[in-house]
Design an enzyme around this catalytic site. Structure first.
Site, PDB file in Angstrom:
ATOM      1  N   GLU A   1     -17.313  10.215  77.197  1.00  0.00           N
ATOM      2  CA  GLU A   1     -17.964  11.491  77.498  1.00  0.00           C
ATOM      3  C   GLU A   1     -18.481  11.481  78.946  1.00  0.00           C
ATOM      4  OE1 GLU A   1     -20.848  12.446  74.579  1.00  0.00           O
ATOM      5  OE2 GLU A   1     -21.149  14.483  75.356  1.00  0.00           O
TER       6      GLU A   1
ATOM      7  N   ARG B   1     -17.106  -4.012  65.676  1.00  0.00           N
ATOM      8  CA  ARG B   1     -17.127  -3.797  64.222  1.00  0.00           C
ATOM      9  C   ARG B   1     -15.729  -3.770  63.620  1.00  0.00           C
ATOM     10  NH1 ARG B   1     -21.611  -0.681  66.122  1.00  0.00           N
ATOM     11  NH2 ARG B   1     -20.278   1.144  66.332  1.00  0.00           N
TER      12      ARG B   1
HETATM   13  P1  AMP Z   1     -14.169   7.151  69.568  1.00  0.00           P
HETATM   14  O1  AMP Z   1     -13.494   6.450  70.709  1.00  0.00           O
HETATM   15  O2  AMP Z   1     -14.903   8.391  70.011  1.00  0.00           O
HETATM   16  O3  AMP Z   1     -13.239   7.408  68.415  1.00  0.00           O
HETATM   17  O4  AMP Z   1     -15.324   6.211  69.065  1.00  0.00           O
HETATM   18  C1  AMP Z   1     -15.035   5.167  68.219  1.00  0.00           C
HETATM   19  C2  AMP Z   1     -15.981   4.009  68.427  1.00  0.00           C
HETATM   20  O5  AMP Z   1     -17.345   4.421  68.573  1.00  0.00           O
HETATM   21  C3  AMP Z   1     -15.908   3.132  67.213  1.00  0.00           C
HETATM   22  O6  AMP Z   1     -15.684   1.821  67.667  1.00  0.00           O
HETATM   23  C4  AMP Z   1     -17.235   3.301  66.511  1.00  0.00           C
HETATM   24  O7  AMP Z   1     -17.731   2.033  66.225  1.00  0.00           O
HETATM   25  C5  AMP Z   1     -18.144   4.032  67.470  1.00  0.00           C
HETATM   26  N1  AMP Z   1     -18.733   5.288  66.928  1.00  0.00           N
HETATM   27  C6  AMP Z   1     -18.533   6.536  67.425  1.00  0.00           C
HETATM   28  N2  AMP Z   1     -19.247   7.452  66.766  1.00  0.00           N
HETATM   29  C7  AMP Z   1     -19.933   6.778  65.814  1.00  0.00           C
HETATM   30  C8  AMP Z   1     -20.879   7.184  64.789  1.00  0.00           C
HETATM   31  N3  AMP Z   1     -21.248   8.463  64.613  1.00  0.00           N
HETATM   32  N4  AMP Z   1     -21.360   6.226  63.980  1.00  0.00           N
HETATM   33  C9  AMP Z   1     -20.992   4.937  64.145  1.00  0.00           C
HETATM   34  N5  AMP Z   1     -20.148   4.512  65.094  1.00  0.00           N
HETATM   35  C10 AMP Z   1     -19.609   5.401  65.919  1.00  0.00           C
END
Ligand code: AMP
Length: 172
Positions: free
Chosen positions: A97, A60
């Site tokens: 996680e 995305r």
């Molecule tokens: P992080 O590495 O935890 O910051 O996760 C970021 C990635 O996970 C991004 O590429 C987002 O597209 C996806 N992501 C994580 N949480 C969500 C959420 N609640 N809604 C949509 N996409 C999410």
């Protein structure tokens, strides 16, 4: 802009797994003015002269990053999930996680010393963006900033990122 970005973000409970509230940007992308509104708002947060390349994170981040690079007239470089890019690639493993994942960026594309804006749709824990920053640094680039459409502030993802400008358009 005649609408609030947030009004076109759909909340989907328990997707992709139980307990996750997924913030779905599909209605915003589908709106005829949606991508332009995102691009304009993100571009306003940074100085175009301070950025040589936009790096978008699969998948995305491509939808958000490519129009921004086009509007700015700078290059776009994709950071991809494993085994999508032809070799040689830079690789970084990062912790999820449960378990680990890997991101890759092509070698020989980003000139050393280039200033890079890293873009994704959502910052949650910040692990994906921090890993991407490591890739850019491995390639000899300089991380100039981060841009996100959505920031889940309660997860404090920005605390894991280097101290550069970070702009998010909608915070939860
Ligand atoms: P992080 O590495 O935890 O910051 O996760 C970021 C990635 O996970 C991004 O590429 C987002 O597209 C996806 N992501 C994580 N949480 C969500 C959420 N609640 N809604 C949509 N996409 C999410």
């Amino acid at each position: 802009m005649t609408f609030e970005l947030q009004s076109l973000i759909r909340d989907v409970p328990d997707f992709p797994q139980s307990g996750i509230l997924f913030r779905d940007l599909t209605p915003l992308w589908a709106h005829p003015d949606g991508l332009r509104a995102i691009t304009t708002a993100l571009a306003a947060g940074f100085e175009v002269a301070a950025v040589d390349y936009v790096v978008g994170i699969e998948s995305r981040g491509f939808i958000v990053g490519a129009p921004l690079a086009s509007a700015w007239g700078c290059g776009f470089i994709p950071v991809r999930k494993p085994n999508k890019l032809p070799p040689p690639v830079f690789q970084v493993e990062y912790t999820l996680e449960y378990g680990t994942d890997r991101l890759e960026m092509s070698q020989g594309i980003l000139p050393a010393g280039s200033r890079v804006l890293i873009v994704d749709d959502v910052i949650a824990t910040g692990g994906t963006a921090a890993a991407t920053a490591q890739l850019v640094t491995s390639a000899g680039g300089v991380v100039a900033g981060f841009g996100f459409v959505i920031e889940l502030t309660f997860l404090r993802g920005r605390d894991r990122l280097p101290e550069v400008p970070i702009h998010s358009l909608v915070c939860y």
